[in-house]
Structure formats: C-alpha cells, structure tokens
Motif scaffolding. Structure first.
Motif, short mmCIF file in Angstrom:
data_model
loop_
_atom_site.label_atom_id
_atom_site.label_comp_id
_atom_site.label_asym_id
_atom_site.label_seq_id
_atom_site.Cartn_x
_atom_site.Cartn_y
_atom_site.Cartn_z
N ALA A 103 0.83 -1.21 0.00
CA ALA A 103 0.00 0.00 0.00
C ALA A 103 0.87 1.25 0.00
O ALA A 103 0.62 2.21 -0.75
CB ALA A 103 -0.93 0.00 1.21
N THR A 104 1.88 1.26 0.86
CA THR A 104 2.79 2.40 0.94
C THR A 104 3.56 2.56 -0.36
O THR A 104 3.71 3.67 -0.89
CB THR A 104 3.79 2.22 2.10
N GLU A 105 4.05 1.45 -0.90
CA GLU A 105 4.84 1.49 -2.13
C GLU A 105 4.03 2.09 -3.28
O GLU A 105 4.53 2.93 -4.04
CB GLU A 105 5.29 0.06 -2.47
N THR A 106 2.78 1.67 -3.40
CA THR A 106 1.92 2.18 -4.47
C THR A 106 1.63 3.66 -4.27
O THR A 106 1.68 4.46 -5.22
CB THR A 106 0.60 1.40 -4.50
N PHE A 107 1.33 4.05 -3.04
CA PHE A 107 1.02 5.45 -2.76
C PHE A 107 2.22 6.35 -3.07
O PHE A 107 2.08 7.38 -3.72
CB PHE A 107 0.61 5.61 -1.30
N VAL A 108 3.41 5.94 -2.62
CA VAL A 108 4.61 6.74 -2.86
C VAL A 108 4.90 6.85 -4.35
O VAL A 108 5.29 7.91 -4.86
CB VAL A 108 5.82 6.13 -2.11
N LEU A 112 -0.75 12.43 -7.66
CA LEU A 112 -1.91 12.77 -6.83
C LEU A 112 -1.83 14.22 -6.34
O LEU A 112 -2.84 14.92 -6.29
CB LEU A 112 -1.99 11.81 -5.64
N PHE A 113 -0.62 14.65 -5.98
CA PHE A 113 -0.46 16.06 -5.57
C PHE A 113 -0.82 16.99 -6.72
O PHE A 113 -1.48 18.01 -6.52
CB PHE A 113 0.99 16.32 -5.12
N THR A 114 -0.39 16.64 -7.92
CA THR A 114 -0.68 17.48 -9.09
C THR A 114 -2.18 17.57 -9.34
O THR A 114 -2.72 18.66 -9.61
CB THR A 114 0.03 16.94 -10.34
N VAL A 115 -2.88 16.44 -9.25
CA VAL A 115 -4.35 16.45 -9.40
C VAL A 115 -4.99 17.38 -8.37
O VAL A 115 -5.80 18.24 -8.70
CB VAL A 115 -4.92 15.02 -9.25
N TRP A 156 -6.68 5.12 1.71
CA TRP A 156 -5.98 4.09 0.94
C TRP A 156 -5.39 3.01 1.85
O TRP A 156 -5.40 1.82 1.51
CB TRP A 156 -4.87 4.76 0.13
N ALA A 157 -4.90 3.40 3.02
CA ALA A 157 -4.29 2.45 3.94
C ALA A 157 -5.27 1.38 4.41
O ALA A 157 -4.86 0.30 4.84
CB ALA A 157 -3.70 3.20 5.14
N GLY A 158 -6.57 1.68 4.34
CA GLY A 158 -7.57 0.72 4.78
C GLY A 158 -8.21 -0.08 3.67
O GLY A 158 -9.15 -0.86 3.90
N ALA A 196 -5.87 4.36 -10.80
CA ALA A 196 -7.19 4.94 -10.99
C ALA A 196 -7.93 5.06 -9.65
O ALA A 196 -8.63 6.04 -9.40
CB ALA A 196 -8.01 4.09 -11.96
N TYR A 197 -7.76 4.07 -8.80
CA TYR A 197 -8.43 4.08 -7.49
C TYR A 197 -7.91 5.25 -6.65
O TYR A 197 -8.68 5.97 -6.01
CB TYR A 197 -8.19 2.75 -6.78
N LEU A 198 -6.59 5.45 -6.66
CA LEU A 198 -6.01 6.55 -5.90
C LEU A 198 -6.45 7.90 -6.44
O LEU A 198 -6.75 8.83 -5.68
CB LEU A 198 -4.48 6.45 -5.93
N VAL A 199 -6.49 8.03 -7.76
CA VAL A 199 -6.96 9.29 -8.37
C VAL A 199 -8.41 9.55 -7.98
O VAL A 199 -8.80 10.69 -7.70
CB VAL A 199 -6.80 9.24 -9.90
N ARG A 200 -9.21 8.49 -7.92
CA ARG A 200 -10.62 8.63 -7.53
C ARG A 200 -10.74 9.15 -6.09
O ARG A 200 -11.50 10.08 -5.82
CB ARG A 200 -11.34 7.30 -7.67
N ILE A 201 -9.97 8.56 -5.17
CA ILE A 201 -10.01 9.02 -3.78
C ILE A 201 -9.57 10.48 -3.69
O ILE A 201 -10.21 11.31 -3.04
CB ILE A 201 -9.09 8.17 -2.88
#
Length: 314
Positions: free
Chosen positions: A27-32, A38-41, A63-65, A76-81
C-alpha cells in the motif's frame, strides 16, 4: 500523512511471512509511486499547495484501509479518492475565499525544469490557467482537470465525481468551451521568455519607467495577494502606464531590493528578497514578447513551497 521516510517499513505478507524491513508494504509502495501525480491532481483542482497536501493525507488514510486484492487499477483508485477529497476541500476553500482580504491568487510553486518541458502540464499549472479554472464550478473543474490534463476516460471520471458518463461528457464540453474563451493566448519560445523577463527585471531594478512601458503590453494586468497579512493592491491594476508607475513608485520606497529569476508554476517569475528574506513572488505571463500579466504573491502563508522544487507529474 506519513512521509516516504515515516511510512511503515515492514509488515506481514498474506502468507504470514515478515516482509523485508527495508522495503515498504504494498500500500505504501503504491502510494509513494503515485504521490507526485496525486499532488498534481489536487493542486490543479485547488490552486493551494497546503490544501493539496491535506488532501493527500486524507487520501493516504483511506488508501491504507483498502483491500488491495479487490482493486483492479490502483492508480485509478487513488486518483478517484484524491478527486473526491479535493472536491470536498474545494467547496470549503470556496467559502474561505469569500472572506479573503483582497485578490486571491494560487499558491506559487517553485517547479523543476522538467515540468516546463511537458507543454500541456506547464500550461495547466500556470498562474493564468489556474485563475481561469477558478471561474469553473467544482464539478467542471474536476472534470476538466481529469479529462484535459490527465486524459482519463469518461467512465473513470464518472466514478471519481459520482456522475453518469453522459453527464460527465456534457460537463466536459461546457468546461472546455468556458476555458477556451478565457485561456492564455499561446505558447512563447524559451528565448522570447528569457529576453522579456531580463528586460522586465532590468527595468524594475533600475526604476526605468520608459523601459517598463516598452516591455509591458498596453492591456497588462497586475494582481496582488497579501491576504490581509502583507500590504498589497486590493484590486487589479490594468494598463501599462498605471502598472509601470505603481511598480516604480512602490519599489522606490524599498531599500536594496534584490530580484532573482525563477521558474514558478512552470513559467517565468521574479523572486523579490528584502534584506535576504523572501518577500514577494511575481509570476509573469508573456504573450508576443510583451508582459500581459503580473501575479504578485506576498502572503507569507503561501510562500512555503518556494523553499525547494516541487515535482509535478501526469
């Protein structure tokens, strides 16, 4: 939000075996990996780096949960959140702007050179374009950013903004037309940009009124943002003569100002320091070799992202 260095560094994998302590959990690896995207969005939706960072923290907590095995497309999931959190924050930000003292300008970012090389990304984060996007509704802004800047398909955007694909198409069409009628005129070559910025810098440093008049477009607009904390013009100043006289008169009262060129929001800017302390960031818009827009941010609460370069990604 935990930083790259403070994220959890070990956990048990699905088989109960401890993961290498030197490697982040999935989860951390994907987020980083997607953090800059994500910051740019969030920043393009909000025009505020501080609020974008808060949105990333909220995104991480959600995301962590998440059960990663149930996620088909993690990006796509992270962009949606992030989009949903930014939409919520955008409405709150709108209420704050209603009571803001003077003109509200986007928070300037000291950007890396590679951002300017991506012409579409550079255009989308420019001060001029962010101000154009301020005139969109929250839904229009989200759809425009996700479609025109990041190239998401209508189905993905529909999931992010909780609307049907047909509604998203209509919103995208409306937002695109709205922006097209107000967006900056076009791109400027690096040489043209450098020459105009050098001429402007020389004129303001020497207080040369005529040289300023020569480099300012007849309809140039100066906007200032002090946020009620620092003195700044409260309303737009329009016209070369008014802007030139205001700049010469204001800087004439300042002791030993120093100006340094910088790349702010992927465009040209001057950074003003007084007695070594950062005082003003002035982003510059250039069209046809002349300066058509000046965006002077003095509110110290908006200058924290001028200490180091911000990486933006699509």
């Amino acid at each position: 939000m935990k930083s790259e260095h403070s994220e959890p560094t070990h956990t048990d994998d699905t088989a109960g075996r401890p993961i290498d302590a030197g490697r982040p959990d999935p989860a951390t690896e994907t987020f980083v990996a997607h953090r800059n995207l994500l910051f740019t969005v969030a920043y393009e939706m909000l025009g505020s780096a501080a609020d974008a960072e808060d949105v990333l923290q909220e995104t991480w907590l959600r995301w962590a949960g998440v059960d990663l095995d149930a996620v088909r497309d993690r990006r796509a999931y992270l962009v949606r959140i992030t989009t949903r959190q930014a939409l919520t924050r955008l409405r709150t930000l709108g209420r704050r702007k209603e009571s803001y003292v003077g003109t509200w300008l986007p928070e300037p970012l000291l950007t890396a050179p590679d951002v300017a090389e991506d012409v579409e990304l550079a255009d989308s984060v420019s001060m001029a374009m962010l101000l154009v996007m301020e005139t969109l509704s929250p839904s229009e802004r989200a759809v425009f950013v996700l479609r025109e800047v990041f190239g998401l398909d209508y189905e993905e955007i529909a999931e992010a903004v909780d609307k049907s694909p047909a509604a998203v198409r209509q919103i995208a069409h409306r937002a695109r037309a709205h922006v097209a009628a107000r967006r900056p005129r076009g791109t400027v070559s690096p040489n043209e940009t450098r020459e105009a910025l050098d001429a402007f810098r020389g004129a303001v440093e020497t207080g040369d009124l005529q040289s300023l008049l020569d480099i300012l477009a007849p309809d140039v607009v100066l906007l200032g943002d002090g946020g009620g904390v620092k003195q700044a013009i409260l309303r737009p100043v329009v016209g070369a003569d008014k802007v030139a006289r205001l700049l010469v008169g204001g800087l004439g009262k300042v002791s030993a100002p120093t100006f340094r060129p910088a790349q702010v929001n992927a465009g040209p800017a001057l950074v003003l320091r007084l007695e070594g302390a950062l005082d003003t960031v002035m982003a510059v818009r250039i069209d046809d070799g002349l300066i058509t827009g000046l965006y002077a941010v003095r509110n110290p609460q908006k200058l924290s992202h001028m200490r180091q370069e911000t990486s933006l990604r699509r």
